[in-house]
Design a protein around this motif. Structure first.
Motif, mmCIF file in Angstrom:
data_model
loop_
_atom_site.group_PDB
_atom_site.id
_atom_site.type_symbol
_atom_site.label_atom_id
_atom_site.label_comp_id
_atom_site.label_asym_id
_atom_site.label_seq_id
_atom_site.Cartn_x
_atom_site.Cartn_y
_atom_site.Cartn_z
ATOM 1 N N ASP A 36 0.837 -1.195 0.000
ATOM 2 C CA ASP A 36 0.000 0.000 0.000
ATOM 3 C C ASP A 36 0.881 1.257 0.000
ATOM 4 O OD1 ASP A 36 0.876 0.402 2.646
ATOM 5 O OD2 ASP A 36 -1.000 -0.305 3.528
ATOM 6 N N ASP A 37 0.276 2.432 0.149
ATOM 7 C CA ASP A 37 1.020 3.692 0.092
ATOM 8 C C ASP A 37 2.017 3.861 1.231
ATOM 9 O OD1 ASP A 37 -0.354 4.348 -2.200
ATOM 10 O OD2 ASP A 37 -1.841 5.563 -1.154
ATOM 11 N N GLN A 38 1.832 3.128 2.326
ATOM 12 C CA GLN A 38 2.761 3.190 3.456
ATOM 13 C C GLN A 38 3.863 2.133 3.363
ATOM 14 O OE1 GLN A 38 -0.789 3.152 4.156
ATOM 15 N NE2 GLN A 38 -0.605 5.356 3.911
ATOM 16 N N GLY A 39 3.822 1.319 2.327
ATOM 17 C CA GLY A 39 4.820 0.275 2.157
ATOM 18 C C GLY A 39 4.519 -0.986 2.936
ATOM 19 N N HIS A 40 3.288 -1.137 3.406
ATOM 20 C CA HIS A 40 2.853 -2.332 4.129
ATOM 21 C C HIS A 40 2.158 -3.268 3.145
ATOM 22 C CE1 HIS A 40 2.197 0.742 7.612
ATOM 23 N NE2 HIS A 40 3.465 0.593 7.321
ATOM 24 N N VAL B 112 3.821 -5.094 8.335
ATOM 25 C CA VAL B 112 4.171 -3.672 8.314
ATOM 26 C C VAL B 112 5.635 -3.468 7.903
ATOM 27 C CG1 VAL B 112 4.343 -1.582 9.712
ATOM 28 C CG2 VAL B 112 2.387 -3.110 9.995
#
Length: 89
Positions: A46-50, A68
């Protein structure tokens, strides 16, 4: 070397290279795959790199526990499988 493979569900959207990686963690191995096809990153992370909610990773037959930081350790002979979780009934 750890080997990363993607199941056929992701192939509907983009090329899913199988990659041998010298990485010691899941994050590093995925980054090696994304280096071959950068577009794949958006389908897996996703956009957070998770890990996306609909993506599951198995390492040597066990489900990844760190969605995460992706810090799950890899062994030299590890097999990593990335797949889309299926839902519905």
């Amino acid at each position: 070397m750890p080997h990363v493979a993607f199941t056929s569900q992701l192939r509907r959207f983009t090329a899913t290279p199988e990659v041998d990686s010298g990485a010691a963690t899941l994050r590093g191995a995925l980054d090696d795959a994304f280096a071959v096809n950068p577009r794949l990153r958006g389908y897996v992370l996703d956009d957070q790199g998770h890990l996306r909610a609909n993506v599951v990773v198995f390492i040597d037959g066990r489900r990844s526990t760190d969605r995460v930081a992706l810090a799950d350790a890899l062994q030299p002979a590890s097999r990593v499988y990335v797949l889309q979780a299926l839902s519905g009934g």
